[in-house]
Design a protein around this motif. Structure first.
Motif, PDB file in Angstrom:
ATOM      1  N   THR A 340      18.639  32.841  19.044  1.00  0.00           N
ATOM      2  CA  THR A 340      20.055  33.095  19.323  1.00  0.00           C
ATOM      3  C   THR A 340      20.213  33.805  20.668  1.00  0.00           C
ATOM      4  O   THR A 340      21.185  33.575  21.387  1.00  0.00           O
ATOM      5  N   GLU A 341      19.258  34.659  21.000  1.00  0.00           N
ATOM      6  CA  GLU A 341      19.268  35.334  22.292  1.00  0.00           C
ATOM      7  C   GLU A 341      19.093  34.298  23.397  1.00  0.00           C
ATOM      8  O   GLU A 341      18.091  33.576  23.452  1.00  0.00           O
ATOM      9  N   GLY A 342      20.108  34.186  24.251  1.00  0.00           N
ATOM     10  CA  GLY A 342      20.043  33.246  25.353  1.00  0.00           C
ATOM     11  C   GLY A 342      20.482  31.835  25.023  1.00  0.00           C
ATOM     12  O   GLY A 342      20.476  30.968  25.906  1.00  0.00           O
ATOM     13  N   SER A 343      20.871  31.580  23.782  1.00  0.00           N
ATOM     14  CA  SER A 343      21.360  30.248  23.426  1.00  0.00           C
ATOM     15  C   SER A 343      22.719  30.000  24.078  1.00  0.00           C
ATOM     16  O   SER A 343      23.472  30.938  24.353  1.00  0.00           O
ATOM     17  N   ASP A 344      23.026  28.750  24.325  1.00  0.00           N
ATOM     18  CA  ASP A 344      24.293  28.373  24.952  1.00  0.00           C
ATOM     19  C   ASP A 344      25.221  27.790  23.891  1.00  0.00           C
ATOM     20  O   ASP A 344      24.896  26.787  23.249  1.00  0.00           O
ATOM     21  N   VAL A 345      26.382  28.433  23.732  1.00  0.00           N
ATOM     22  CA  VAL A 345      27.332  28.037  22.695  1.00  0.00           C
ATOM     23  C   VAL A 345      28.685  27.751  23.329  1.00  0.00           C
ATOM     24  O   VAL A 345      29.196  28.549  24.128  1.00  0.00           O
ATOM     25  N   LEU A 346      29.259  26.610  22.951  1.00  0.00           N
ATOM     26  CA  LEU A 346      30.599  26.243  23.408  1.00  0.00           C
ATOM     27  C   LEU A 346      31.595  26.513  22.289  1.00  0.00           C
ATOM     28  O   LEU A 346      31.437  26.022  21.168  1.00  0.00           O
ATOM     29  N   VAL A 347      32.629  27.290  22.582  1.00  0.00           N
ATOM     30  CA  VAL A 347      33.707  27.546  21.626  1.00  0.00           C
ATOM     31  C   VAL A 347      34.921  26.728  22.056  1.00  0.00           C
ATOM     32  O   VAL A 347      35.425  26.867  23.171  1.00  0.00           O
ATOM     33  N   TYR A 409      24.701  22.358  25.611  1.00  0.00           N
ATOM     34  CA  TYR A 409      24.788  23.495  24.689  1.00  0.00           C
ATOM     35  C   TYR A 409      23.816  23.334  23.522  1.00  0.00           C
ATOM     36  O   TYR A 409      23.416  22.229  23.164  1.00  0.00           O
ATOM     37  N   ASP A 410      23.505  24.484  22.944  1.00  0.00           N
ATOM     38  CA  ASP A 410      22.720  24.508  21.711  1.00  0.00           C
ATOM     39  C   ASP A 410      23.618  24.435  20.479  1.00  0.00           C
ATOM     40  O   ASP A 410      23.184  23.995  19.411  1.00  0.00           O
ATOM     41  N   GLU A 422      40.073  15.585  20.934  1.00  0.00           N
ATOM     42  CA  GLU A 422      39.828  14.368  20.164  1.00  0.00           C
ATOM     43  C   GLU A 422      38.984  13.361  20.935  1.00  0.00           C
ATOM     44  O   GLU A 422      38.264  12.564  20.334  1.00  0.00           O
ATOM     45  N   ASP A 423      39.075  13.394  22.258  1.00  0.00           N
ATOM     46  CA  ASP A 423      38.309  12.454  23.085  1.00  0.00           C
ATOM     47  C   ASP A 423      36.996  13.049  23.592  1.00  0.00           C
ATOM     48  O   ASP A 423      36.291  12.408  24.382  1.00  0.00           O
ATOM     49  N   LEU A 424      36.671  14.235  23.130  1.00  0.00           N
ATOM     50  CA  LEU A 424      35.458  14.894  23.601  1.00  0.00           C
ATOM     51  C   LEU A 424      34.243  14.313  22.892  1.00  0.00           C
ATOM     52  O   LEU A 424      34.169  14.307  21.652  1.00  0.00           O
ATOM     53  N   GLU A 425      33.289  13.823  23.656  1.00  0.00           N
ATOM     54  CA  GLU A 425      32.050  13.265  23.083  1.00  0.00           C
ATOM     55  C   GLU A 425      31.083  14.413  22.817  1.00  0.00           C
ATOM     56  O   GLU A 425      30.250  14.768  23.644  1.00  0.00           O
ATOM     57  N   ILE A 426      31.204  14.991  21.639  1.00  0.00           N
ATOM     58  CA  ILE A 426      30.424  16.192  21.323  1.00  0.00           C
ATOM     59  C   ILE A 426      28.924  15.934  21.311  1.00  0.00           C
ATOM     60  O   ILE A 426      28.149  16.760  21.835  1.00  0.00           O
ATOM     61  N   PRO A 427      28.434  14.827  20.748  1.00  0.00           N
ATOM     62  CA  PRO A 427      26.963  14.611  20.790  1.00  0.00           C
ATOM     63  C   PRO A 427      26.395  14.619  22.203  1.00  0.00           C
ATOM     64  O   PRO A 427      25.241  15.015  22.412  1.00  0.00           O
ATOM     65  N   ALA A 428      27.202  14.214  23.185  1.00  0.00           N
ATOM     66  CA  ALA A 428      26.720  14.175  24.568  1.00  0.00           C
ATOM     67  C   ALA A 428      26.558  15.562  25.168  1.00  0.00           C
ATOM     68  O   ALA A 428      25.985  15.710  26.257  1.00  0.00           O
ATOM     69  N   LEU A 429      27.038  16.604  24.470  1.00  0.00           N
ATOM     70  CA  LEU A 429      26.947  17.970  24.976  1.00  0.00           C
ATOM     71  C   LEU A 429      25.632  18.644  24.614  1.00  0.00           C
ATOM     72  O   LEU A 429      25.386  19.779  25.024  1.00  0.00           O
ATOM     73  N   ALA A 430      24.798  17.990  23.831  1.00  0.00           N
ATOM     74  CA  ALA A 430      23.579  18.620  23.307  1.00  0.00           C
ATOM     75  C   ALA A 430      22.562  18.884  24.397  1.00  0.00           C
ATOM     76  O   ALA A 430      22.243  18.002  25.207  1.00  0.00           O
ATOM     77  N   ALA A 431      22.037  20.108  24.398  1.00  0.00           N
ATOM     78  CA  ALA A 431      20.915  20.425  25.286  1.00  0.00           C
ATOM     79  C   ALA A 431      19.650  19.748  24.783  1.00  0.00           C
ATOM     80  O   ALA A 431      18.829  19.266  25.560  1.00  0.00           O
ATOM     81  N   ASP A 432      19.455  19.739  23.474  1.00  0.00           N
ATOM     82  CA  ASP A 432      18.380  19.010  22.808  1.00  0.00           C
ATOM     83  C   ASP A 432      18.762  18.859  21.340  1.00  0.00           C
ATOM     84  O   ASP A 432      19.756  19.401  20.882  1.00  0.00           O
TER      85      ASP A 432
END
Length: 462
Positions: A340-347, A409-410, A422-432
């Protein structure tokens, strides 16, 4: 106190027939002042102007007053309001001023819709209401009617407003009317609600005050007008509505946590249960925000000695939901071996409600605060609001939606389901893989079985 007697007819104590009084009201013979031109006050003043043709709106903000006098609407997200403001100003039915005493001097009907504040301990603070009433008292005359629409603790009209008006104006209490007529409007549909989406509740401190309020709102509201026994009952109706919703949401939030242990979707169970007409469970979520529901229980808890354990517990449960939402993301990261330390989170979503630029008590602050306290790097986005300070103060970097798309993001946490997402491609935001997705509003359920997504949905399969 005014030293002149107005030529405009009065409704309170009038001996004219009901039809004559209605004609005087709707023909513009009776001047109206509406105090407060905020997100509920401007729609109310505009509807009053449309119906009566003679309204002065009063607000302390010179920019608001200047805009209204130019026919401009400063409230975002209210269908039809811009057109209505422009039309009533153009035909001279609505003007605005910062001069409260002058507005009071001219008016026969005084409608107050200003905020009831709360202090740091959530105790109601009536200072704004009292300040407006003092301005009204400076111009109050026999036969005037004062209507309070602001949500207040029960007994405010009886114990605060009426005595203050009498003392400051020098009038005998029986010479003017006071009624509580709660606003029953929601952001995004104010004009529709004011015109009559629901029955209008009216209650006066005496029978004549109630009669006048019923007559006035009979012209404003197309639905049934419900006169209740007194102003205190009318005040309680509004507070009780908010308390009901807060307690019901708290129950839904608690059932969500049981559903986690049961390994079921609480939303599915609630929807099925609600097909029975005696059941009306609300929907769980990331938190309860806005200027209403989080505060109204305190109008009873803080002001009266009666046992309030259920209301207090409900407030406690709902106040924990932002932290609970953040913990779903943190536990999801840990489950998949991510620090969790240093993880990237999008709210996603900062306003308390989709489509409404209102940040008061927004759960996004609590979500971000918990994530940053765990060492996460939080990026936040909301196209509805330009106010960033509350979120930056708890450690978030607030960016545009386009900027957010350029990063990876993580974890992604949806707090408020804005239409733009609604048009946001959330899977494409994955860091891994996997990307941890926490859905606080049942808006991303299509991601439950998406490859590379670890989905936690409040109310779905939390």
């Amino acid at each position: 106190m005014s030293n002149t007697t107005r030529s405009a007819p009065a409704l309170y104590g009038s001996e004219a027939s009901t039809d004559e009084q209605r004609t005087a009201l709707t023909s513009g013979e009776i001047p109206v002042a509406v105090y407060g031109l905020g997100k509920m006050g401007l729609p109310l003043a505009s509807v009053y102007a449309d119906v009566t043709g003679n309204v002065t709106g009063m607000d302390v903000d010179p920019a608001v007053v200047e805009g209204v006098n130019a026919g401009e609407n400063h409230i975002v997200g209210e269908p039809g309001l811009s057109e209505l403001v422009s039309e009533v100003v153009e035909r001279g039915a609505l003007s605005a001023t910062t001069d409260g005493p002058a507005a009071a001097e001219a008016a026969r009907i005084h409608v107050v819709i200003v905020p009831t504040l709360v202090d740091e301990n959530s105790k109601p603070d009536l200072s704004v209401v009292e300040s407006v009433m003092e301005q009204i008292a400076s111009g109050l005359e026999a036969g005037d009617q004062v209507i309070l629409e602001s949500t207040v603790p029960p007994r405010t009209c009886r114990d605060v407003v009426a005595p203050l008006l009498a003392e400051e104006s020098g009038l005998d209490r029986e010479k003017f009317g006071v009624a509580f007529c709660p606003e029953r409007t929601a952001s995004g549909r104010a004009i529709e609600d004011i015109h009559g989406a629901y029955p209008k509740i009216v209650g006066g401190i005496d029978d004549e005050s109630t009669r006048v309020a019923e007559l006035i709102y009979g012209e404003i509201n197309s639905q049934e007008i419900i006169p209740v026994s007194d102003a205190t009952t009318a005040e309680a109706v509004k507070v009780f509505e908010g308390v009901y919703r807060d307690v019901n949401i708290a129950l839904a939030n608690e059932l969500t946590k049981h559903a986690e242990e049961l390994e079921i979707s609480v939303l599915e169970a609630i929807q099925a249960a609600n097909t029975q007409p005696f059941c009306d469970l609300h929907i769980p979520g990331a938190g309860v925000g806005g200027h209403c529901i989080p505060y109204y229980p305190h109008f009873l808890i803080q002001m009266f000695e009666a046992d309030s354990r259920l209301m207090e517990l409900s407030r406690e449960i709902n106040d924990t939901m932002p932290t609970y939402t953040a913990e779903l993301a943190l536990s999801g990261l840990t489950k998949h071996g991510k620090e969790t330390e240093g993880s990237d989170v999008l709210v996603l979503g900062l306003t308390y409600r989709a489509g409404v630029d209102e940040l008061r008590a927004t759960p996004a602050v609590g979500v971000i605060e918990r994530l940053t306290s765990a060492g996460a790097n939080v990026t936040a986005v909301d196209p509805i609001t330009d106010t960033h300070e509350p979120f930056e103060d708890v450690g978030a970097a607030v960016v545009s939606l386009d900027d957010a798309r350029q990063r990876s993001y993580d974890a992604v946490v949806l707090v408020t389901a804005q239409e733009a997402f609604e048009d946001l491609e959330i899977p494409a935001l994955a860091a891994d893989d996997p990307l941890v997705v926490v859905d606080g509003r049942q808006a991303l359920s299509e991601l439950q079985n998406e490859h590379g997504i670890y989905y936690r949905g409040i109310g779905i399969n939390a």
